[in-house]
Design a protein around this motif. Structure first.
Motif, PDB file in Angstrom:
ATOM      1  N   LEU A   1       0.831  -1.202   0.000  1.00 46.96           N
ATOM      2  CA  LEU A   1       0.000   0.000   0.000  1.00 46.96           C
ATOM      3  C   LEU A   1       0.867   1.255   0.000  1.00 46.96           C
ATOM      4  O   LEU A   1       0.629   2.200  -0.772  1.00 46.96           O
ATOM      5  N   LYS A   2       1.895   1.246   0.842  1.00 46.07           N
ATOM      6  CA  LYS A   2       2.790   2.401   0.936  1.00 46.07           C
ATOM      7  C   LYS A   2       3.532   2.620  -0.377  1.00 46.07           C
ATOM      8  O   LYS A   2       3.689   3.770  -0.828  1.00 46.07           O
ATOM      9  N   ARG A   3       3.973   1.533  -1.019  1.00 42.48           N
ATOM     10  CA  ARG A   3       4.680   1.675  -2.298  1.00 42.48           C
ATOM     11  C   ARG A   3       3.770   2.259  -3.380  1.00 42.48           C
ATOM     12  O   ARG A   3       4.215   3.034  -4.230  1.00 42.48           O
ATOM     13  N   CYS A   4       2.489   1.859  -3.343  1.00 39.38           N
ATOM     14  CA  CYS A   4       1.549   2.401  -4.333  1.00 39.38           C
ATOM     15  C   CYS A   4       1.554   3.918  -4.289  1.00 39.38           C
ATOM     16  O   CYS A   4       1.605   4.586  -5.335  1.00 39.38           O
ATOM     17  N   ARG A   5       1.536   4.460  -3.085  1.00 43.95           N
ATOM     18  CA  ARG A   5       1.459   5.909  -2.932  1.00 43.95           C
ATOM     19  C   ARG A   5       2.820   6.596  -3.081  1.00 43.95           C
ATOM     20  O   ARG A   5       2.960   7.557  -3.845  1.00 43.95           O
ATOM     21  N   GLU A   6       3.802   6.080  -2.367  1.00 43.10           N
ATOM     22  CA  GLU A   6       5.061   6.817  -2.247  1.00 43.10           C
ATOM     23  C   GLU A   6       6.062   6.505  -3.344  1.00 43.10           C
ATOM     24  O   GLU A   6       6.875   7.369  -3.696  1.00 43.10           O
ATOM     25  N   VAL A   7       6.047   5.287  -3.875  1.00 47.30           N
ATOM     26  CA  VAL A   7       7.002   4.921  -4.933  1.00 47.30           C
ATOM     27  C   VAL A   7       6.396   5.130  -6.313  1.00 47.30           C
ATOM     28  O   VAL A   7       7.029   5.723  -7.200  1.00 47.30           O
ATOM     29  N   HIS A   8       5.173   4.673  -6.499  1.00 51.54           N
ATOM     30  CA  HIS A   8       4.563   4.720  -7.830  1.00 51.54           C
ATOM     31  C   HIS A   8       3.671   5.938  -8.044  1.00 51.54           C
ATOM     32  O   HIS A   8       3.211   6.160  -9.166  1.00 51.54           O
ATOM     33  N   GLY A   9       3.421   6.714  -6.996  1.00 52.36           N
ATOM     34  CA  GLY A   9       2.626   7.927  -7.148  1.00 52.36           C
ATOM     35  C   GLY A   9       1.180   7.675  -7.528  1.00 52.36           C
ATOM     36  O   GLY A   9       0.535   8.518  -8.168  1.00 52.36           O
ATOM     37  N   MET A  10       0.634   6.542  -7.136  1.00 55.65           N
ATOM     38  CA  MET A  10      -0.745   6.203  -7.489  1.00 55.65           C
ATOM     39  C   MET A  10      -1.731   6.993  -6.633  1.00 55.65           C
ATOM     40  O   MET A  10      -1.440   7.351  -5.494  1.00 55.65           O
ATOM     41  N   LYS A  11      -2.903   7.233  -7.211  1.00 51.31           N
ATOM     42  CA  LYS A  11      -3.960   7.944  -6.493  1.00 51.31           C
ATOM     43  C   LYS A  11      -5.061   7.004  -6.012  1.00 51.31           C
ATOM     44  O   LYS A  11      -5.953   7.425  -5.269  1.00 51.31           O
ATOM     45  N   ALA A  12      -4.986   5.749  -6.439  1.00 55.77           N
ATOM     46  CA  ALA A  12      -6.039   4.797  -6.073  1.00 55.77           C
ATOM     47  C   ALA A  12      -5.473   3.384  -6.061  1.00 55.77           C
ATOM     48  O   ALA A  12      -4.444   3.101  -6.684  1.00 55.77           O
ATOM     49  N   ILE A  13      -6.174   2.508  -5.359  1.00 54.51           N
ATOM     50  CA  ILE A  13      -5.872   1.077  -5.384  1.00 54.51           C
ATOM     51  C   ILE A  13      -7.133   0.336  -5.816  1.00 54.51           C
ATOM     52  O   ILE A  13      -8.239   0.879  -5.763  1.00 54.51           O
ATOM     53  N   ARG A  14      -6.954  -0.904  -6.255  1.00 50.12           N
ATOM     54  CA  ARG A  14      -8.085  -1.717  -6.727  1.00 50.12           C
ATOM     55  C   ARG A  14      -8.083  -3.043  -5.972  1.00 50.12           C
ATOM     56  O   ARG A  14      -7.068  -3.761  -5.960  1.00 50.12           O
ATOM     57  N   LEU A  15      -9.205  -3.362  -5.352  1.00 44.79           N
ATOM     58  CA  LEU A  15      -9.332  -4.558  -4.531  1.00 44.79           C
ATOM     59  C   LEU A  15     -10.197  -5.605  -5.235  1.00 44.79           C
ATOM     60  O   LEU A  15     -11.148  -5.264  -5.947  1.00 44.79           O
ATOM     61  N   HIS A  16      -9.870  -6.882  -4.969  1.00 46.29           N
ATOM     62  CA  HIS A  16     -10.630  -8.007  -5.519  1.00 46.29           C
ATOM     63  C   HIS A  16     -10.931  -8.981  -4.369  1.00 46.29           C
ATOM     64  O   HIS A  16     -10.340 -10.061  -4.284  1.00 46.29           O
TER      65      HIS A  16
ATOM     66  N   ALA B   1      -6.392   2.446   6.344  1.00 48.52           N
ATOM     67  CA  ALA B   1      -5.000   2.729   5.999  1.00 48.52           C
ATOM     68  C   ALA B   1      -4.911   3.457   4.666  1.00 48.52           C
ATOM     69  O   ALA B   1      -4.124   4.399   4.504  1.00 48.52           O
ATOM     70  N   ALA B   2      -5.712   3.033   3.690  1.00 52.76           N
ATOM     71  CA  ALA B   2      -5.706   3.700   2.390  1.00 52.76           C
ATOM     72  C   ALA B   2      -6.203   5.140   2.522  1.00 52.76           C
ATOM     73  O   ALA B   2      -5.646   6.061   1.911  1.00 52.76           O
ATOM     74  N   THR B   3      -7.227   5.344   3.333  1.00 52.70           N
ATOM     75  CA  THR B   3      -7.771   6.684   3.526  1.00 52.70           C
ATOM     76  C   THR B   3      -6.746   7.590   4.180  1.00 52.70           C
ATOM     77  O   THR B   3      -6.601   8.765   3.805  1.00 52.70           O
ATOM     78  N   ASP B   4      -6.000   7.065   5.148  1.00 53.90           N
ATOM     79  CA  ASP B   4      -4.944   7.851   5.801  1.00 53.90           C
ATOM     80  C   ASP B   4      -3.889   8.296   4.799  1.00 53.90           C
ATOM     81  O   ASP B   4      -3.285   9.358   4.948  1.00 53.90           O
ATOM     82  N   MET B   5      -3.652   7.475   3.771  1.00 60.48           N
ATOM     83  CA  MET B   5      -2.662   7.811   2.744  1.00 60.48           C
ATOM     84  C   MET B   5      -3.256   8.594   1.587  1.00 60.48           C
ATOM     85  O   MET B   5      -2.592   8.795   0.569  1.00 60.48           O
ATOM     86  N   LYS B   6      -4.521   9.024   1.732  1.00 60.02           N
ATOM     87  CA  LYS B   6      -5.207   9.804   0.688  1.00 60.02           C
ATOM     88  C   LYS B   6      -5.394   9.002  -0.597  1.00 60.02           C
ATOM     89  O   LYS B   6      -5.430   9.567  -1.699  1.00 60.02           O
ATOM     90  N   LEU B   7      -5.518   7.688  -0.469  1.00 56.38           N
ATOM     91  CA  LEU B   7      -5.756   6.827  -1.619  1.00 56.38           C
ATOM     92  C   LEU B   7      -7.244   6.519  -1.744  1.00 56.38           C
ATOM     93  O   LEU B   7      -7.903   6.145  -0.763  1.00 56.38           O
ATOM     94  N   ALA B   8      -7.784   6.676  -2.938  1.00 57.59           N
ATOM     95  CA  ALA B   8      -9.133   6.217  -3.217  1.00 57.59           C
ATOM     96  C   ALA B   8      -9.101   4.701  -3.423  1.00 57.59           C
ATOM     97  O   ALA B   8      -8.058   4.132  -3.761  1.00 57.59           O
ATOM     98  N   VAL B   9     -10.244   4.054  -3.219  1.00 55.89           N
ATOM     99  CA  VAL B   9     -10.298   2.588  -3.261  1.00 55.89           C
ATOM    100  C   VAL B   9     -11.361   2.144  -4.261  1.00 55.89           C
ATOM    101  O   VAL B   9     -12.543   2.475  -4.122  1.00 55.89           O
ATOM    102  N   GLN B  10     -10.934   1.395  -5.269  1.00 58.22           N
ATOM    103  CA  GLN B  10     -11.867   0.736  -6.173  1.00 58.22           C
ATOM    104  C   GLN B  10     -12.036  -0.713  -5.753  1.00 58.22           C
ATOM    105  O   GLN B  10     -11.049  -1.380  -5.430  1.00 58.22           O
TER     106      GLN B  10
END
Length: 264
Positions: A98-113, A132-141
């Motif tokens: 989750l942290k890499r999505c935001r801090e390394v890859h600069g993503m704005k959202a994650i996708r869950l299955h 945790a995603a909300t704390d990192m300002k990530l939207a969740v699909q």
């Protein structure tokens, strides 16, 4: 292969479509049960789709999520294809992913299955991941289903995600931003319509005037254009926009404004 009707209808849509069309539901990667049509940024732009939130089908079955997300980020240009990372909360390093999505890859959202990864929305781990995603300002699909149960491979039968626990979770996490992908009219229960921080795409909304009818029951500002390409042909969703009676304001909201608000 595109149908004759789809090809005939596209010029009319091209004359009226908004200048920016963001696809909330696009994938790269491999689907193990059939070969998918090759689809990339150029193919989307040729159809009038200017940007796409892009997940990875490889994240469904591969346990090395970090590598899946790194490949996805490298495959997306960040201008047309916007990477949306996979997070599997039953794997031990999901917080690092989750942290890499935001801090390394600069993503704005994650996708869950959840259904493919083996947890439910009532499990504490889902609420923990959402917080945790909300704390990192990530939207969740969250992908409700990937394939109709009637067409699934016999040895890989996966039921749609049970959405009944979701309203309570969202009431307890009002800052979370969640979008349902591939929900159909049957799966979108009445109880979900009161969730003010819940969006959905219409890739699996069927029937004549499907988008128009959806807007009678679901708030305009919470519905997003989505194709589910390349599993579905993108022309399907383009035609849904055309055959429903939609005002210019509604078109702009569906194709750009709502997903932009979702991403924050």
């Amino acid at each position: 292969m595109q149908t004759t009707a789809a090809l005939a209808a596209l010029p009319a849509w091209a004359d009226v479509r908004p200048p920016k069309v963001i696809d909330a539901n696009f994938y790269l990667g491999r689907w193990p049960f059939r070969e998918l049509a090759g689809m990339d940024a150029v193919a989307l732009q040729a159809r009038g789709i200017t940007q796409a939130l892009t997940g990875s089908l490889d994240g469904l079955f591969q346990r090395d999520v970090a590598r899946v997300n790194a490949r996805l980020a490298n495959s997306c240009d960040g201008k047309v294809l916007l990477p949306v990372g996979t997070v599997h909360p039953l794997l031990p390093d999901w917080r690092d992913d989750l942290k890499r999505c935001r801090e390394v890859h600069g993503m704005k959202a994650i996708r869950l299955h959840p259904n493919y990864h083996g947890y439910t929305l009532a499990d504490p781990i889902f609420s923990e991941l959402l917080a945790a995603a909300t704390d990192m300002k990530l939207a969740v699909q969250m992908v409700v289903q990937l394939e109709d149960e009637r067409t699934q491979y016999p040895l890989v039968q996966v039921k749609p995600v049970d959405l009944k626990p979701l309203p309570e979770v969202l009431r307890n996490q009002e800052q979370a931003r969640v979008m349902l992908l591939n929900a159909n009219a049957t799966l979108v229960a009445t109880a979900l319509r009161g969730c003010t921080n819940l969006w959905m795409d219409f890739a699996m909304i069927e029937g004549v005037g499907g988008v128009e009818n959806l807007l009678k029951a679901w708030p305009l500002d919470k519905v997003c254009f989505g194709t589910y390409a390349p599993v579905f042909y993108p022309e399907s969703s383009l035609l849904k926009m055309q055959e429903s009676e939609l005002s210019t304001t509604q078109q702009v909201a569906l194709t750009e404004g709502n997903v932009t608000m979702f991403l924050g």
